[in-house]
Design a protein around this motif. Structure first.
Motif, mmCIF file in Angstrom:
data_model
loop_
_atom_site.group_PDB
_atom_site.id
_atom_site.type_symbol
_atom_site.label_atom_id
_atom_site.label_comp_id
_atom_site.label_asym_id
_atom_site.label_seq_id
_atom_site.Cartn_x
_atom_site.Cartn_y
_atom_site.Cartn_z
ATOM 1 N N PHE A 36 12.354 9.863 7.152
ATOM 2 C CA PHE A 36 12.600 8.751 6.230
ATOM 3 C C PHE A 36 11.483 7.708 6.351
ATOM 4 O O PHE A 36 10.974 7.192 5.346
ATOM 5 N N ALA A 37 11.087 7.417 7.594
ATOM 6 C CA ALA A 37 10.049 6.402 7.821
ATOM 7 C C ALA A 37 8.719 6.824 7.195
ATOM 8 O O ALA A 37 8.009 6.004 6.604
ATOM 9 N N VAL A 38 8.406 8.105 7.304
ATOM 10 C CA VAL A 38 7.130 8.566 6.727
ATOM 11 C C VAL A 38 7.219 8.537 5.197
ATOM 12 O O VAL A 38 6.294 8.054 4.516
ATOM 13 N N ALA A 39 8.335 9.031 4.646
ATOM 14 C CA ALA A 39 8.480 9.037 3.186
ATOM 15 C C ALA A 39 8.413 7.611 2.641
ATOM 16 O O ALA A 39 7.770 7.347 1.617
ATOM 17 N N ARG A 40 9.041 6.687 3.350
ATOM 18 C CA ARG A 40 9.019 5.283 2.901
ATOM 19 C C ARG A 40 7.594 4.731 2.939
ATOM 20 O O ARG A 40 7.149 4.048 2.010
ATOM 21 N N ALA A 41 6.853 5.045 3.998
ATOM 22 C CA ALA A 41 5.469 4.550 4.105
ATOM 23 C C ALA A 41 4.607 5.127 2.986
ATOM 24 O O ALA A 41 3.745 4.441 2.431
ATOM 25 N N ILE A 42 4.856 6.379 2.640
ATOM 26 C CA ILE A 42 4.084 7.009 1.553
ATOM 27 C C ILE A 42 4.420 6.333 0.222
ATOM 28 O O ILE A 42 3.530 5.965 -0.553
ATOM 29 N N ARG A 43 5.705 6.113 -0.014
ATOM 30 C CA ARG A 43 6.103 5.512 -1.300
ATOM 31 C C ARG A 43 5.647 4.064 -1.402
ATOM 32 O O ARG A 43 5.399 3.555 -2.488
ATOM 33 N N HIS A 44 5.541 3.429 -0.247
ATOM 34 C CA HIS A 44 5.073 2.046 -0.225
ATOM 35 C C HIS A 44 3.589 1.972 -0.626
ATOM 36 O O HIS A 44 3.147 1.043 -1.277
ATOM 37 N N ARG A 45 2.835 2.998 -0.251
ATOM 38 C CA ARG A 45 1.382 2.926 -0.446
ATOM 39 C C ARG A 45 0.889 3.603 -1.724
ATOM 40 O O ARG A 45 -0.114 3.191 -2.285
ATOM 41 N N TRP A 46 1.577 4.670 -2.144
ATOM 42 C CA TRP A 46 1.102 5.433 -3.303
ATOM 43 C C TRP A 46 2.181 5.502 -4.391
ATOM 44 O O TRP A 46 3.374 5.499 -4.080
ATOM 45 N N SER A 47 1.713 5.609 -5.624
ATOM 46 C CA SER A 47 2.654 5.863 -6.723
ATOM 47 C C SER A 47 2.938 7.370 -6.734
ATOM 48 O O SER A 47 2.188 8.158 -6.124
ATOM 49 N N PRO A 48 3.987 7.805 -7.436
ATOM 50 C CA PRO A 48 4.333 9.233 -7.402
ATOM 51 C C PRO A 48 3.167 10.131 -7.799
ATOM 52 O O PRO A 48 2.425 9.825 -8.740
ATOM 53 N N ARG A 49 2.996 11.197 -7.054
ATOM 54 C CA ARG A 49 1.919 12.159 -7.297
ATOM 55 C C ARG A 49 2.305 13.495 -6.669
ATOM 56 O O ARG A 49 3.292 13.560 -5.933
#
Ligand SMILES: NC(=O)C1=CN([C@@H]2O[C@H](COP(=O)(O)OP(=O)(O)OC[C@H]3O[C@@H](n4cnc5c(N)ncnc54)[C@H](O)[C@@H]3O)[C@@H](O)[C@H]2O)[C@@H](O)CC1
Ligand SMILES: [K+]
Length: 500
Positions: A36-49
């Protein structure tokens, strides 16, 4: 990170996980929190791709399956590539592989196509041998395409979490998300280069497990020490009387050290040097006291004054038996002493004589060359590939002193095995005289009563913080003032942490 705190080795982190499970936190919940922490960090930094998650056979891969599921649930197009067979997954990873309802293809070079972002969940704490084969080829190929960012789960696969060495290969990440506490490998060796931005996340491990583990390494920061502050009842003698044994010819080193010690609060400072050099010291700083020294025996007379409570010898001293003899007579008193430069190299032929002479609190401040002279069997050719942390720890145990090994990451080891990693130094500190200022800063803090390890750690941190505040084109001459400013501008006084 900024305030400083524990660094957990791979073994200590495994223990933290186990203690959390014992305390009633199910391991699957830890894995869910990690993903969850990694997915949240990814969503925080990048838009969906388009994302491809590269999963390995262990729990790092298990985290990868959680990430894949959570990103997909958020509407991102996700594919998973698995190294090895599904039936070889660890128990928790297998549970999360089953909860992933998308396709899983074997890991091969075709994984490099069709994604804009990669999640590297191949190996984490369980890395047990150099990365090679298909995993190595994929990681190499990812490094060749920096336009497609890589997010590393826990550590970039191939990075040794304990040392910062790369075993085989590792893909350079844009972001690394690690769990509970950073690991030595994130801040040492190749770690900073391959981790990219480091995010440390809470996954529900109770911080009290640290009391049971007693981590042997920490990241430097104000939470680890507190600076002396003069109170209304203080006078110059209560703020300590520091002594710089100044060189006879190279007076610049001693002058820089003296200035740093005074700027960081030493109440009095005496420069003891050959009579012909004293006018240079006196002219430079009207506030210093000067004492003429000719023979090593003079040191005895000087130190009969018990108020002289912290000593620095080495900068500009000149290498040879004369300096070695003076060092030995300085150490006889067992007072807090900083040993730098020629005070170290003058013992290259007989380092044991120096270790044996250390009876009181002492801080040695070698750079790699001086370290090699004193601990030839512990020295390492390449600062990026060796286990510097283990080496400096052994050196401190052997010498019975705090050993501060200078470098882009300065390591401060105490004889009890504790090591502090200083990671705030900008490259502008690589300038002549900067080490003299550091030695003087340690001296100034020792004079005010800080224990040796705390003085070395605080001075090292202020060195980095001061350099960041200093003017463009930083000179060593700028550092004493800049460090004092860093000290005054808040070093997190009162922040929670483990005092050293
Ligand atoms: N233990 C726990 O409770 C938690 C662990 N977490 C994750 O679990 C990771 C550690 O998991 P593991 O201990 O299962 O270890 P890893 O998942 O890091 O890897 C171990 C597996 O990889 C294989 N392997 C190691 N090096 C290899 C190489 N060079 N080439 C090919 N195969 C190699 C091993 O044989 C083993 O099968 C952490 O890094 C973290 O990501 C998180 O889920 C949080 C909770
Ligand atoms: K990884």
């Amino acid at each position: 990170m900024e305030q400083g705190g524990s660094l957990l080795t791979v073994g200590e982190m495994t223990r933290a996980d186990a203690l959390a499970v014992e305390a009633g936190v199910p391991s699957l919940r830890l894995m869910e929190a990690a993903g969850f922490a990694v997915a949240r960090a990814i969503r925080h930094r990048w838009s969906p791709r388009r994302v491809t998650v590269l999963c390995g056979p262990g729990n790092n891969g298990g985290d990868g399956f959680v990430i894949a599921r959570l990103l997909r649930a958020a509407g991102w197009p996700v594919t998973v590539r698995l190294l090895g067979a599904r039936e070889h997954l660890t128990e928790d990873a297998a549970v999360n592989a089953a909860r992933w309802h998308g396709p899983v293809a074997p890991l091969d070079l075709s994984a490099l196509h069709g994604a804009d972002l990669f999640v590297d969940a191949l190996f984490g704490a369980g890395l047990s041998r150099p990365v090679d084969g298909v995993a190595g080829s994929v990681l190499d190929a990812l490094s060749a395409h920096p336009e497609r960012p890589v997010v590393a789960v826990d550590v970039p696969s191939g990075l040794d979490g304990d040392t910062g060495r790369i075993r085989g290969t590792a893909a350079r990440a844009a972001l690394t998300v690690t769990f509970f506490r950073p690991k030595p490998g994130h801040v040492l060796g190749h770690g900073p280069r391959v981790c990219g931005d480091l995010v440390v996340t809470d996954i529900g491990i109770p911080p009290t497990v640290l009391d049971m583990i007693g981590p042997a390494a920490a990241l430097n920061g104000p939470a680890l020490w507190s600076l002396p502050r003069p109170g209304p009842g203080d006078h110059k003698y209560t703020r300590g009387h520091a002594v710089v044994f100044g060189g006879p010819v190279m007076t610049g080193a001693g002058r820089l050290a003296a200035r740093a010690a005074r700027r960081l609060g030493a109440g009095l400072l005496t420069v003891a040097a050959a009579p012909e050099a004293l006018p240079l010291y006196a002219q430079d700083a009207p506030g210093v006291l000067c004492r003429a020294l000719q023979t090593p025996e003079n040191v005895g007379a000087l130190l009969d004054d018990a108020r002289l409570n912290a000593l620095l010898i080495g900068p500009g001293a000149g290498r040879g038996p004369h300096t070695a003899a003076r060092v030995l007579s300085v150490l006889e008193r067992g007072r807090p002493t900083v040993l730098d430069a020629d005070a170290l190299t003058s013992f290259a032929d007989d380092p044991g004589a120096l270790y044996d002479a250390i009876t009181g609190p002492a801080v040695m401040t070698p750079h790699d060359g001086e370290f090699r002279a004193l601990f030839p069997d512990l020295a390492d050719e390449d600062t990026h590939t060796g286990d510097r942390l283990a080496r400096v720890r052994m050196a401190a145990r052997r010498a019975g002193a705090v050993v501060l090994l200078k470098g882009p990451r300065t390591l401060i080891a105490a004889p009890d095995g504790q090591v502090i990693v200083n990671a705030n130094a900008p490259a502008t500190l690589a300038t002549a005289g900067s080490g003299d200022v550091l030695a003087g800063a340690i001296l100034g803090l020792l004079a005010q009563g800080l224990p040796a390890r705390a003085a070395a750690a605080a001075a090292s941190w202020l060195h980095g913080a001061g350099a960041r505040l200093g003017p463009p084109g930083l000179l060593a001459e700028d550092l004493p003032e800049a460090m004092a400013r860093a000290a005054a501008e808040g070093t997190g006084e009162g922040a929670a942490g483990t005092a050293v």
